[in-house]
Scaffold this active site. Structure first.
Site, PDB file in Angstrom:
ATOM      1  N   SER A 134       0.831  -1.198   0.000  1.00 48.95           N
ATOM      2  CA  SER A 134       0.000   0.000   0.000  1.00 48.95           C
ATOM      3  C   SER A 134       0.874   1.260   0.000  1.00 48.95           C
ATOM      4  CB  SER A 134      -0.965  -0.044   1.182  1.00 48.95           C
ATOM      5  OG  SER A 134      -1.990   0.909   1.053  1.00 48.95           O
ATOM      6  N   HIS A 170      -4.697  -1.595  -3.981  1.00 48.08           N
ATOM      7  CA  HIS A 170      -6.056  -2.000  -3.568  1.00 48.08           C
ATOM      8  C   HIS A 170      -7.047  -1.758  -4.701  1.00 48.08           C
ATOM      9  CE1 HIS A 170      -4.132  -2.256   0.261  1.00 48.08           C
ATOM     10  NE2 HIS A 170      -4.026  -0.953   0.407  1.00 48.08           N
TER      11      HIS A 170
END
Length: 246
Positions: A134, A170
Site C-alpha cells: 500500500s 487495492h
C-alpha cells in the site's frame, strides 16, 4: 548477500491472519526474501512502519510474523527520533526493506526530514530489495491515489520516483482508486500507472517491470496508459506464488 541488480517488489499484500498469531507473512514477503538471493543463514528484514507512526502494536505483530517465518527482523523507528545511530549502515546491513501501509503523505515527509529517502536510494542501487504494501508500494513510484489527506481519495505526486510510473494499490477492493488513477493518467498528472489488486505484487529490476506475482488466485495487475487524452487499461496476469508452510 544482495540482489544482483536494483530490485523492488511493490504490492497490495504480503500479510494474512494467523491462527496462533495475529499476523503471518504471506507469499509476497517470502518472495521479497527470495529476490534478495539470501541463503545459508536467516534472512535479515528491516521493517519500516513510518506510515503508521511507528505504532508499537503493529511492530509487535510484524515481529511475531517474522519469528514464525524464520526471519531476523529489525524495526527502524523515526518517532520520536531514529532508534539507531547509523541509519544508512543499518539499512545496508539487511537483505530486504519492508515498508508498512498507512499514510504515504506522512511517510514521505518524515523520510525526507531524516534523509531516509536518499539512504533508500543508495540501498536500492546496492542491491537491498525494497518492498512493501500500500503506502509501502506507492512510495517507490512518482505517486498514486491515497487516502492520506482524508476519506476522499486524492493524488500524491511527490513519491521517491525510483520507479518512473504512477502506482495504484487495492485496485479491486477500494472502488474509488481505479477511476481516480484513470483520471490522473488521462490528464497527465501521473505518467503511465502500474496497479495491483489485493494480494498482487509487481517485481522490478532497475526500473523495468519484469513480472507480476500473486498470493491470491484470480487477482490481477494492470497497466494504465494515456492514449489520445484518455486512459487505457491492460490487465496483466500474475504468476501464482506458492503458499508458505508454517
Amino acid at each position: 548477500m544482495t540482489a544482483p541488480e536494483p530490485t523492488i517488489l511493490a504490492t497490495s499484500g504480503g500479510h494474512r491472519a494467523g491462527t496462533r498469531t495475529r499476523l503471518l507473512f504471506d507469499a509476497l514477503v517470502h518472495h521479497a526474501v527470495d529476490l534478495s538471493g539470501v541463503h545459508g543463514r536467516r534472512p535479515r528484514i528491516l521493517y519500516v512502519g513510518t506510515a503508521t507512526g511507528d505504532a508499537e502494536h503493529v511492530t509487535a505483530r510484524i515481529s511475531e510474523a517474522a519469528r514464525v517465518a524464520g526471519f531476523d527482523l529489525t524495526p527502524l523507528y523515526l518517532f520520536p527520533m531514529p532508534n539507531v545511530t547509523d541509519v544508512e549502515g543499518t539499512v545496508l546491513d539487511h537483505d530486504v526493506v519492508w515498508v508498512m501501509g498507512g499514510s504515504v503523505a506522512n511517510l514521505l515527509a518524515v523520510w525526507r526530514v531524516h534523509g531516509l529517502d536518499s539512504v533508500l536510494r543508495r540501498a536500492w542501487r546496492a542491491g537491498v530489495v525494497l518492498g512493501g504494501v500500500s503506502a509501502g508500494s506507492i512510495c517507490w513510484f512518482r505517486g498514486g491515489a491515497t487516502d492520506s489527506f482524508g476519506p476522499e481519495l486524492r493524488p500524491v505526486t511527490n513519491g521517491l520516483g525510483l520507479l518512473p510510473y504512477g502506482n495504484g494499490v487495492h485496485y479491486d477492493t477500494d472502488a474509488g482508486r481505479r477511476p481516480l488513477i484513470h483520471r490522473l493518467v488521462a490528464d497527465g498528472t501521473l505518467p503511465s500507472a502500474h496497479c495491483t489488486d489485493d494480494g498482487v505484487g509487481l517485481v522490478y529490476r532497475g526500473t523495468e517491470l519484469v513480472e507480476a506475482v500473486t498470493e491470491v488466485p484470480g487477482k490481477g495487475a494492470y497497466l494504465v496508459t494515456r492514449e489520445g487524452g484518455r486512459a487505457v487499461e491492460e490487465r496483466v496476469e500474475p504468476r501464482r506464488l506458492p503458499t508458505p508452510a508454517f
